[in-house]
Scaffold this active site. Structure first.
Site, PDB file in Angstrom:
ATOM      1  N   ARG A   1      -0.549 -10.666 -20.742  1.00 23.44           N
ATOM      2  CA  ARG A   1      -0.604 -12.002 -20.392  1.00 23.44           C
ATOM      3  C   ARG A   1      -2.249 -12.171 -20.593  1.00 23.44           C
ATOM      4  NH1 ARG A   1      -4.606 -14.276 -16.848  1.00 23.44           N
ATOM      5  NH2 ARG A   1      -3.974 -16.257 -15.810  1.00 23.44           N
TER       6      ARG A   1
ATOM      7  N   GLU B   1      -2.756 -17.729 -20.906  1.00 20.36           N
ATOM      8  CA  GLU B   1      -2.803 -18.730 -20.035  1.00 20.36           C
ATOM      9  C   GLU B   1      -3.578 -20.075 -20.818  1.00 20.36           C
ATOM     10  OE1 GLU B   1      -5.832 -19.298 -15.737  1.00 20.36           O
ATOM     11  OE2 GLU B   1      -6.405 -18.040 -17.683  1.00 20.36           O
TER      12      GLU B   1
ATOM     13  N   ASP C   1       0.032   4.267  -1.129  1.00 22.54           N
ATOM     14  CA  ASP C   1      -0.992   5.443  -1.111  1.00 22.54           C
ATOM     15  C   ASP C   1      -2.382   5.100  -0.550  1.00 22.54           C
ATOM     16  OD1 ASP C   1      -2.197   7.827  -1.601  1.00 22.54           O
ATOM     17  OD2 ASP C   1      -2.285   7.695  -3.745  1.00 22.54           O
TER      18      ASP C   1
ATOM     19  N   ASN D   1      -5.936   6.328  -1.938  1.00 23.29           N
ATOM     20  CA  ASN D   1      -6.867   5.612  -2.998  1.00 23.29           C
ATOM     21  C   ASN D   1      -7.509   4.452  -2.518  1.00 23.29           C
ATOM     22  OD1 ASN D   1      -4.854   3.669  -2.967  1.00 23.29           O
ATOM     23  ND2 ASN D   1      -3.950   4.512  -4.845  1.00 23.29           N
ATOM     24  N   ASP D   2      -7.414   3.952  -1.341  1.00 24.50           N
ATOM     25  CA  ASP D   2      -7.856   2.881  -0.672  1.00 24.50           C
ATOM     26  C   ASP D   2      -9.388   2.758  -1.248  1.00 24.50           C
ATOM     27  OD1 ASP D   2      -5.426   2.251   0.006  1.00 24.50           O
ATOM     28  OD2 ASP D   2      -6.013   2.275   2.182  1.00 24.50           O
TER      29      ASP D   2
ATOM     30  N   ASP E   1      -5.816 -13.848 -20.227  1.00 23.75           N
ATOM     31  CA  ASP E   1      -6.641 -14.714 -19.639  1.00 23.75           C
ATOM     32  C   ASP E   1      -7.548 -15.726 -20.233  1.00 23.75           C
ATOM     33  OD1 ASP E   1      -7.672 -15.266 -16.694  1.00 23.75           O
ATOM     34  OD2 ASP E   1      -9.479 -14.618 -17.471  1.00 23.75           O
TER      35      ASP E   1
ATOM     36  N   ASN F   1       0.828  -1.349  -0.011  1.00 18.99           N
ATOM     37  CA  ASN F   1       0.038   0.138  -0.019  1.00 18.99           C
ATOM     38  C   ASN F   1       0.861   1.224  -0.066  1.00 18.99           C
ATOM     39  OD1 ASN F   1      -1.946   2.030   0.288  1.00 18.99           O
ATOM     40  ND2 ASN F   1      -2.812   1.048   1.919  1.00 18.99           N
TER      41      ASN F   1
ATOM     42  N   ASP G   1      -3.975 -18.638  -8.868  1.00 21.00           N
ATOM     43  CA  ASP G   1      -4.946 -19.674  -9.076  1.00 21.00           C
ATOM     44  C   ASP G   1      -4.907 -20.828  -8.304  1.00 21.00           C
ATOM     45  OD1 ASP G   1      -6.874 -17.987 -10.679  1.00 21.00           O
ATOM     46  OD2 ASP G   1      -5.850 -18.598 -12.428  1.00 21.00           O
TER      47      ASP G   1
END
Length: 702
Positions: free
Chosen positions: A379, A416, A140, A143-144, A381, A138, A496
């Site tokens: 990448r 993938e 910043d 921006n949570d 999915d 974390n 995964d």
């Protein structure tokens, strides 16, 4: 007599030049055999234009080997070329294909050359690092994601203040956020550089309501919760589950100032990473989106907002209606759309129904690898699922490759995929894949006996060298050419599957029935180190899942998504990773060299990586007992009398990287290997020649 262990050819640069030839060009092929063991060597060359039997000429003898050479012109028409070799000595005939020496004429296992197919040089053998952004760092807090900011999958968003809290195993984790973001990645680029990382692979970072972000809400922008929030007004969703009242969330993720600031932060991340010699690849989820997506807008996030059209969920007249496949005519609020695997939060994209959708996604593919972002690849999915037919799937990926490579010729396209990926790795679609069949599965079986989700345990596979090689060889021959093989993502763990360190305990289960702490109990760091040694010396791109290097454990999703333990790291395990990565990066043969199996007996896995100058030998004793092995090292091109330098040894007690020499006599290395040990030994021809010259010159002076 032909000694089959001395025969060798593969499609690395020492035996095929250039490695990635173009149509109409001349290609040079080389073959190795024992000195004076062959009368003739032929290459049988099968192109789209002809089948030829070509006599190779002996052009060089070095140590105990003869090297043969020939050149062939590749047809201008291109097309896949198959070839194999025939070695003759007196009445003896031996053939050589991708499985090695055989007395049968090769058919299925011939070498396969694909003209005009190249993969990025920077990706070949590169050390990668996968980051699940919310759980890494974390950087910043402003921006949570806030508690009660919005409603998602049967509950409201939660901000978890306790960075060390374990993921909820019962479904709530998907909407629980710890605050990891791109600034956190930027803050830790120095750590990654020091570790030796060459490529960062980020799990999805585009606008999305989940912490995994495989349910894209807006492909055009980085999520402000991972980027920057400079405009922040509205109420939290407290009493209502209707996201039309989630004004704080709506303003945060749709405000253009926030979106542009977040996009700019990603550009900064890539720029700073590039300054350190680190590439960055993005996760593209193009098979499906999320129900929050502005095209579907089931949650009403974009409804009646300036600049946004009606979503397909709420209006039959939506310009995005054809982006999805509806089975009824029940507007408004049509629930009857196709979801990936039946999940209504994951609407499947209907490319066959909308040329506009296809063009848009191809534009996204180009956008993020172009200025001002300059990502280094994608990448992809569930890549084989895109579209509603295999025919369309291949058409789409051909267009995708053209778009990406036009925008950035050095971008990597990594998919993938489970199972045989050969149909997509023929030069016009993907560059390579996440290597489940040819790495994660057989490696997990050999070292732990565990299925990669920790759902099954097969004790008979632990230390089973035969099963390991059979799986590795089958996957390699079926799917890969060398350039795809060298760029394949070789992971021990990822988002995964269960953490590899947890798999070493042999516990079958998940956090929902075992509890999270069971994933930490009974683990073996010695087995983990063995696996890392294999990972860092095997062909492909070794990829560390964030925190594996620091000792993070976890059952499968969601427990595998624990936070990185800043301040509580296993510093010894990190140091071990650094040393192994340094060995890999300083050894050219470990990047793009040849691979050969060495025979060492039951429960002992031995192999080598080599080129004409250097060789690395790896011996792994997976058993609980000490063993003595006599291993023939001549297949590595090592002289029959030589010295090998030990550069790493891991045992059940720890590891050592202090150098120590071992003598090769009559082409054999005899050595003791402790229980649960792994040893890396190296030979350098140039160093050996210089050392020999030194002693012959200075012997009488000393």
């Amino acid at each position: 007599m032909i000694r089959q262990g001395r025969l060798f050819h593969d499609m690395t640069l020492d035996y095929l030049r250039p490695m990635e030839p173009k149509s109409g060009s001349k290609v040079y092929l080389y073959f190795r055999c024992g000195t004076k063991e062959a009368d003739k060597i032929f290459i049988i060359w099968e192109s789209t234009e002809e089948t030829r039997e070509i006599v190779m000429r002996k052009y060089e003898t070095e140590d105990q080997f003869d090297y043969y050479q020939t050149s062939v012109r590749i047809p201008k028409s291109g097309g896949i070329i198959y070839y194999y070799f025939r070695i003759e000595s007196g009445d003896e005939r031996v053939y050589y294909d991708r499985t090695g020496a055989t007395y049968s004429v090769p058919t299925a296992n011939r070498f396969r050359l694909i003209p005009d197919f190249s993969t990025p040089e920077w990706a070949k053998g590169a050390v990668m690092y996968q980051i699940f952004v919310d759980r890494f760092r974390n950087g910043d807090p402003s921006n949570d994601v806030l508690t009660n900011e919005y409603y998602y999958v049967n509950g409201k968003s939660v901000h978890e203040d306790n960075w060390r809290k374990d993921p909820d195993p019962y479904g709530a984790d998907i909407r629980t956020f710890h605050g990891g973001d791109l600034q956190g990645v930027i803050d830790k680029l120095g750590y990654l550089k020091g570790l030796g990382v060459e490529v960062i692979y980020l799990n999805p970072i585009f606008v999305s309501p989940s912490n995994h972000k495989y349910d894209t809400q807006d492909y055009d922008h980085i999520d402000p919760h991972y980027g920057r929030i400079v405009f922040d007004v509205g109420e939290l969703l407290t009493d209502s589950n209707d996201n039309r009242n989630a004004t704080r969330y709506i303003n945060r993720v749709t405000n253009l100032r926030n979106l542009e600031a977040s996009d700019a932060l990603f550009a900064k991340l890539v720029e700073e990473a590039h300054k350190l010699g680190i590439r960055v690849i993005l996760d593209g989820v193009f098979n499906h989106c999320g129900s929050f997506n502005k095209w579907m807008d089931k949650e009403g996030i974009y409804e009646d907002r300036d600049g946004y059209e009606k979503g397909a969920f709420v209006s039959k007249e939506s310009p995005y209606k054809e982006y999805f496949k509806f089975s009824s005519d029940r507007w408004p609020n049509n629930e009857d759309y196709e979801g990936w695997w039946g999940f209504n939060t994951l609407p499947k994209l209907n490319y066959e129904g909308s040329k506009k959708l296809e063009e848009y996604i191809l534009g996204i593919a180009k956008k993020w690898v172009s200025a001002p972002y300059y990502a280094d690849g994608w990448r992809l999915d569930v890549a084989a699922d895109v579209g509603h037919s295999e025919e369309y799937n291949h058409r789409f990926w051909k267009k995708f490759r053209e778009a990406v490579k036009e925008a950035n010729p050095n971008a990597l396209i990594l998919a993938e995929h489970y199972g045989n990926a050969m149909p997509w790795l023929m030069g016009g679609e993907w560059d390579t894949v996440m290597n489940y069949d040819g790495f994660m599965d057989p490696v997990s079986n050999f070292f732990t006996g565990m299925e990669k989700h920790s759902d099954e345990f097969h004790e008979e596979l632990i230390g089973n060298v035969g099963a390991f090689w059979q799986s590795m060889q089958k996957a390699g021959i079926e799917a890969f050419s060398e350039n795809s093989y060298f760029t394949a993502m070789n992971e021990l763990s990822n988002h995964d599957h269960s953490r590899f360190l947890t798999r070493t305990n042999g516990v079958v289960g998940r956090s929902s029935n075992r509890g999270c702490r069971a994933a930490d109990e009974g683990i073996s760091k010695a087995v983990m180190r063995q696996a890392v040694i294999l990972q860092m010396t095997w062909p492909g791109a070794p990829t560390i899942y964030y925190g594996d290097e620091a000792g993070v454990c976890g059952f499968t999703d969601p427990d595998n998504r624990r936070t990185y333990p800043w301040g509580l790291e296993d510093v010894e395990l990190i140091d071990f990773h650094k040393k192994m990565i340094n060995i890999r990066r300083s050894s050219t043969e470990l990047k793009t060299g040849s691979l050969v199996k060495l025979d060492a007996g039951d429960n002992v896995l031995a192999f080598g990586r080599f080129n004409r100058t250097c060789a690395t030998m790896v011996v792994i004793n997976r058993s609980e007992y000490e063993t003595v092995c006599e291993i023939d090292v001549e297949p590595l091109g090592i002289p029959s009398e030589a010295k090998l330098l030990k550069v790493m040894e891991s045992t059940s007690r720890g590891f050592r990287s202090d150098p120590l020499n071992y003598n090769v006599k009559n082409g054999k290395l005899v050595r003791v290997y402790g229980p649960l040990s792994a040893v890396v030994l190296q030979y350098n021809r140039i160093t050996a020649v210089n050392e020999e010259a030194f002693w012959s010159t200075n012997f009488f002076r000393m």
